[in-house]
Design an enzyme around this catalytic site. Structure first.
Site, PDB file in Angstrom:
ATOM      1  NE  ARG A 160      37.245  31.553  44.778  1.00 27.27           N
ATOM      2  CZ  ARG A 160      36.647  32.733  44.712  1.00 27.27           C
ATOM      3  NH1 ARG A 160      35.339  32.804  44.508  1.00 27.27           N
ATOM      4  NH2 ARG A 160      37.329  33.852  44.860  1.00 27.27           N
ATOM      5  CB  CYS A 185      32.416  35.922  49.844  1.00 33.68           C
ATOM      6  SG  CYS A 185      31.994  37.620  49.355  1.00 33.68           S
TER       7      CYS A 185
END
Length: 284
Positions: free
Chosen positions: A178, A234
């Protein structure tokens, strides 16, 4: 480790009057699963706190997928759950400590120091044959005073400045794929904030799902300046929290959370996006 307690530590103290146990189990994409798991069995005396209903505010244009709750609203919810200013709170989940860490961070942010995370999580507790119940505790409201700690929080402006000028180290807590922009299962854009370095949050745990000790955490972050400014993010400000705790355990003193995180960053049209695994790959 001052923020992490063992299952046996909790087993020995779970009935002490100032201890409040918080069940924070939650599965992304299955918003009822955590509550259902709690109802099927939990640590005796535990109250359930829902990541999206209790530990976040409603989603809006900015603020990411799990916006911070209003401190007064959060304090009211905690009070109703029997969590007061003198409570010792022990949080657990079954997601590696990710959701419990969110509660840890929120409590610290509104000025409550006595909060801990139970190592390993509910499945390990159950497997150890420690007590489990389906009975929900009577929640006697308590008094909770808010003392917000703004220094714990980084704004999108702070992050833009850090990305542009290296005024702080940006830590991306998502997994490597990611971070690199190779896949993005949740958010509208793939990649990371330019200049950010990748420290996957699950690496604070060992192979058995236990938090690694302080020495291992110090080694993990050994390339970073212990006195330098660090901003952690995040996808939505939840899985960054274990990294915030790990940095504190490792002796870092100037760590902020970018609570909106990647999902907030990409909500601003002009914010640049980087892909790849190194600064040489970034696409600004």
């Amino acid at each position: 480790m001052k923020n992490i307690v063992s299952m046996r530590w909790l087993l020995a103290r779970m009935y002490e009057p100032d201890v409040v146990i918080a069940d924070c189990r939650f599965l992304l994409g299955q918003p009822e699963a955590g509550r259902q798991a709690y109802e099927a069995g939990h640590i005796p005396g535990a109250v359930y706190l829902d990541l999206e209903k209790d530990l976040s505010s409603p989603v809006s244009a900015h603020g990411g997928r799990h916006p911070l709750p209003d401190p007064a609203v959060l304090a009211s919810r905690l009070s109703k759950a029997g969590i007061g200013s003198n409570s010792r709170i022990v949080a657990y989940d079954d997601q590696g400590g990710m959701n419990a860490s969110r509660l840890w961070w929120l409590l610290r942010y509104i000025g409550h120091e006595q909060v801990y995370i139970m190592d390993e999580g509910f499945s390990a507790w159950q497997n150890a044959k420690f007590p489990v119940t389906v009975d929900e505790p009577v929640q006697i409201p308590s008094s909770f005073e808010v003392n917000v700690q703004p220094a714990m929080l980084a704004s999108v402006d702070d992050v833009q400045q850090a990305s542009a000028s290296d005024s702080a180290v940006l830590i991306d807590s998502r997994d490597a794929r990611r971070y690199a922009g190779l896949e993005e299962p949740i958010d509208a854009k793939a990649g990371h904030i330019p200049g950010a370095v990748n420290y996957f949050w699950k690496d604070v745990l060992d192979w058995d799902g236990r938090w690694t000790d302080t020495g291992v955490l110090e080694e993990r972050f050994s390339k970073l300046d212990k006195d330098g400014a660090i901003i952690v993010y995040c996808g939505s400000g939840v899985s960054a929290c274990p990294n915030v705790i790990a940095l504190e355990e490792a002796g870092f003193s100037n760590v902020k959370l970018y609570s909106g995180s990647w999902s907030d960053w990409i909500s601003y049209e002009g914010n640049p996006v980087a892909t790849g695994n190194s600064e040489a790959d970034k696409d600004v």
